[in-house]
Write a protein that holds these residues in place. Sequence first.
Motif, short mmCIF file in Angstrom:
data_model
loop_
_atom_site.label_atom_id
_atom_site.label_comp_id
_atom_site.label_asym_id
_atom_site.label_seq_id
_atom_site.Cartn_x
_atom_site.Cartn_y
_atom_site.Cartn_z
N LEU A 131 -4.11 -1.05 7.19
CA LEU A 131 -4.42 -2.41 6.72
C LEU A 131 -4.07 -2.57 5.25
O LEU A 131 -3.49 -3.58 4.84
CB LEU A 131 -5.92 -2.71 6.93
N LEU A 132 -4.43 -1.57 4.45
CA LEU A 132 -4.16 -1.67 3.01
C LEU A 132 -2.66 -1.60 2.73
O LEU A 132 -2.14 -2.38 1.92
CB LEU A 132 -4.90 -0.56 2.25
N ALA A 133 -1.96 -0.70 3.39
CA ALA A 133 -0.54 -0.48 3.07
C ALA A 133 0.35 -1.57 3.64
O ALA A 133 1.40 -1.87 3.09
CB ALA A 133 -0.09 0.89 3.59
N GLU A 134 -0.06 -2.18 4.76
CA GLU A 134 0.84 -3.11 5.44
C GLU A 134 0.41 -4.57 5.32
O GLU A 134 1.24 -5.47 5.43
CB GLU A 134 0.94 -2.73 6.92
N THR A 135 -0.88 -4.85 5.11
CA THR A 135 -1.36 -6.22 5.16
C THR A 135 -1.93 -6.70 3.83
O THR A 135 -1.78 -7.87 3.48
CB THR A 135 -2.44 -6.37 6.26
N SER A 136 -2.57 -5.83 3.07
CA SER A 136 -3.24 -6.25 1.84
C SER A 136 -2.23 -6.49 0.72
O SER A 136 -1.03 -6.25 0.87
CB SER A 136 -4.25 -5.20 1.39
N ILE A 137 -2.72 -6.90 -0.44
CA ILE A 137 -1.87 -7.11 -1.62
C ILE A 137 -1.11 -5.82 -1.99
O ILE A 137 -0.03 -5.88 -2.59
CB ILE A 137 -2.75 -7.57 -2.82
N LEU A 138 -1.65 -4.66 -1.60
CA LEU A 138 -0.99 -3.39 -1.92
C LEU A 138 0.36 -3.24 -1.21
O LEU A 138 1.15 -2.38 -1.58
CB LEU A 138 -1.87 -2.20 -1.54
N ARG A 139 0.63 -4.07 -0.20
CA ARG A 139 1.89 -3.94 0.53
C ARG A 139 3.09 -4.11 -0.41
O ARG A 139 4.17 -3.59 -0.14
CB ARG A 139 1.97 -4.94 1.68
N HIS A 140 2.90 -4.82 -1.52
CA HIS A 140 4.00 -4.98 -2.49
C HIS A 140 4.21 -3.72 -3.33
O HIS A 140 5.19 -3.62 -4.05
CB HIS A 140 3.70 -6.13 -3.45
N SER A 141 3.26 -2.79 -3.26
CA SER A 141 3.26 -1.66 -4.21
C SER A 141 3.36 -0.29 -3.56
O SER A 141 3.43 0.71 -4.26
CB SER A 141 1.98 -1.70 -5.07
N VAL A 142 3.33 -0.21 -2.23
CA VAL A 142 3.43 1.10 -1.57
C VAL A 142 4.57 1.08 -0.56
O VAL A 142 4.92 0.05 -0.01
CB VAL A 142 2.12 1.52 -0.86
N ALA A 143 5.14 2.28 -0.31
CA ALA A 143 6.20 2.43 0.69
C ALA A 143 6.14 3.85 1.22
O ALA A 143 5.96 4.80 0.46
CB ALA A 143 7.57 2.14 0.08
N HIS A 144 6.27 3.99 2.53
CA HIS A 144 6.26 5.32 3.13
C HIS A 144 7.43 6.14 2.58
O HIS A 144 8.51 5.62 2.32
CB HIS A 144 6.40 5.23 4.65
N GLY A 145 7.18 7.41 2.42
CA GLY A 145 8.23 8.28 1.92
C GLY A 145 7.75 9.71 2.01
O GLY A 145 6.72 9.98 2.63
N ASP A 146 8.50 10.61 1.43
CA ASP A 146 7.99 11.97 1.37
C ASP A 146 6.68 11.94 0.62
O ASP A 146 6.62 11.40 -0.49
CB ASP A 146 8.99 12.87 0.61
N PRO A 147 5.62 12.51 1.22
CA PRO A 147 4.36 12.52 0.48
C PRO A 147 4.58 13.20 -0.87
O PRO A 147 5.20 14.25 -0.94
CB PRO A 147 3.43 13.35 1.37
N ASP A 148 4.13 12.54 -1.92
CA ASP A 148 4.24 13.10 -3.27
C ASP A 148 3.05 14.02 -3.48
O ASP A 148 1.92 13.59 -3.56
CB ASP A 148 4.24 11.96 -4.28
#
Lengths: 298, 298
Positions: free
Chosen positions: A173-190
């Motif tokens: 919900l946070l990564a795909e729907t909330s305002i955070l969707r503009h700031s996160v992207a799946h990738g190699d876990p850092d």
Amino acid sequence: MTWIAVDWGGSNLRAWLMQDDTAVAEAGDRSAGARTLNRDEFEPTLSKLIDPWRSTWGDRPVMILICGEAGSREGWFEAPFAQAPCTPRTLAPTRVPTQDAGLQVYMMPGLSQLRPKPTILRGEETQISGFLASHPTFEGVICLPGTHSKWAHVSAEEIVSFETTMTGEMYDLLAETSILRHSVAHGDPDGIAFDEGVDVTLSNPERLVTEVAAIRASHVLTGATKTAADARLSGLLIGAEIAALKPYWLGQQVALIGREVLCGLYARALSKQGVPADRFAAGPLTQAGLFTALGTLD
Amino acid sequence: MTWIAVDWGGSNLRAWLMQDDTAVAEAGDRSAGARTLNRDEFEPTLSKLIDPWRSTWGDRPVMILICGEAGSREGWFEAPFAQAPCTPRTLAPTRVPTQDAGLQVYMMPGLSQLRPKPTILRGEETQISGFLASHPTFEGVICLPGTHSKWAHVSAEEIVSFETTMTGEMYDLLAETSILRHSVAHGDPDGIAFDEGVDVTLSNPERLVTEVAAIRASHVLTGATKTAADARLSGLLIGAEIAALKPYWLGQQVALIGREVLCGLYARALSKQGVPADRFAAGPLTQAGLFTALGTLD
């Protein structure tokens, strides 16, 4: 005996053609999660998926055992919950009415608990049963991370109590729907960003709600990369879950059951607390748990 | 002087026709939140809304001052952030380029902070400025609950630092999109269920993640009413926010700015901690804050 084992979760359907306790073929449908289907779509969906195997039975009915959210109120057939504390290997499936008389379908009961806190699960009871079939003397905690993570205290082949968090669903919900969707992207876990997130909420779980919001601001203000932000979000949420479940894992041995990558993240977070955790894939344990339940039908 | 004050938030657009510091007419569009518009839709949307007032200016350009998310990166025009610590009454708006030369549009800067934690806000800086215009000697904490709640430490007419939580957005996501949507329904807030939720997370904030999941199980197992579940969810989230912000409010006087019902819930939760909080409606403070900013343009 030839039968079909089915793990029908909220977002995925998996079936195995079984010869006694051995899987000889596998089929799946990622678009047929129990949460995406209407009640009358379950039987045709399953029927189509297993159709290639059907000739194995000739004219005899096809024996199918299902666990997971297909047995929930919003699923195919609401199977009454068994109640914790309970002994997983004694859990018996319920017969599901079908349109097609050639299908003999049974549904696992799931598990409910009223005290110390109302909690329910569907599917994990079967994986725990399968785990205990090969580890009957296990004493400790079984953690099954996922959309809704489960933690179970196990002692003397009994599930003494269990807990739920919505960590996976919160992450989505946070990564795909909330305002955070503009700031996160799946990738190699850092690695560093994940570890830092875990550290924050494990030591100060009350900071979860402000730290999640800060992910957005860090991206806007400092240009923090979206993949690092994603890893930090994951770390904050898993750290908060592990902090909440401290009364479960403290001083216990822990078994992790689930997807390899996810179990790896939980093992990494738990190891920071000095808690070693063995990891197990869910598929074979589901098959073993359903095979155990098959025995209750004889 | 005749001008137009605009509060353009993520989910709502409100405009007031102003005569100096007094609103003489009001217009709004709940379907034109900044988060729902593309960049090229902002000017025509605003132009249409204020059209009935346009004759007031004759051939002279219409003076418009805007605060809120319309000034964000995903909004109409990204106004550079002012940085905390800062004195709200000195914040100057930035001119927004327009297609229509008859519009003289200015955007408030919002506020950013890098330490102790990256945080941003848009719109609340104007409400705080408006509040301080009538309470210049206020020392303490201003809490602005909402989609993204803000807490600001104010001393000597300065915003010393501020914090963000996503409580309102989390509530919407959980109640409307998550598995909990089957178990909660808006209704009269149930006083006892709200208070119980607040008590749990205020005293044990780490329990937020397990208690939220238990709302679903309580509904399935005990038939807990959907309106009580909704009130408990609200209480758990607000309690967690207030627990996280304890370093802000402890031993301070608190002013609450925002919607009446929401401020009432926060005041109720804070009063359990022995913290009295005065409440203020946002609209008049926004107008006062924009009027202060108008003065910086002279």
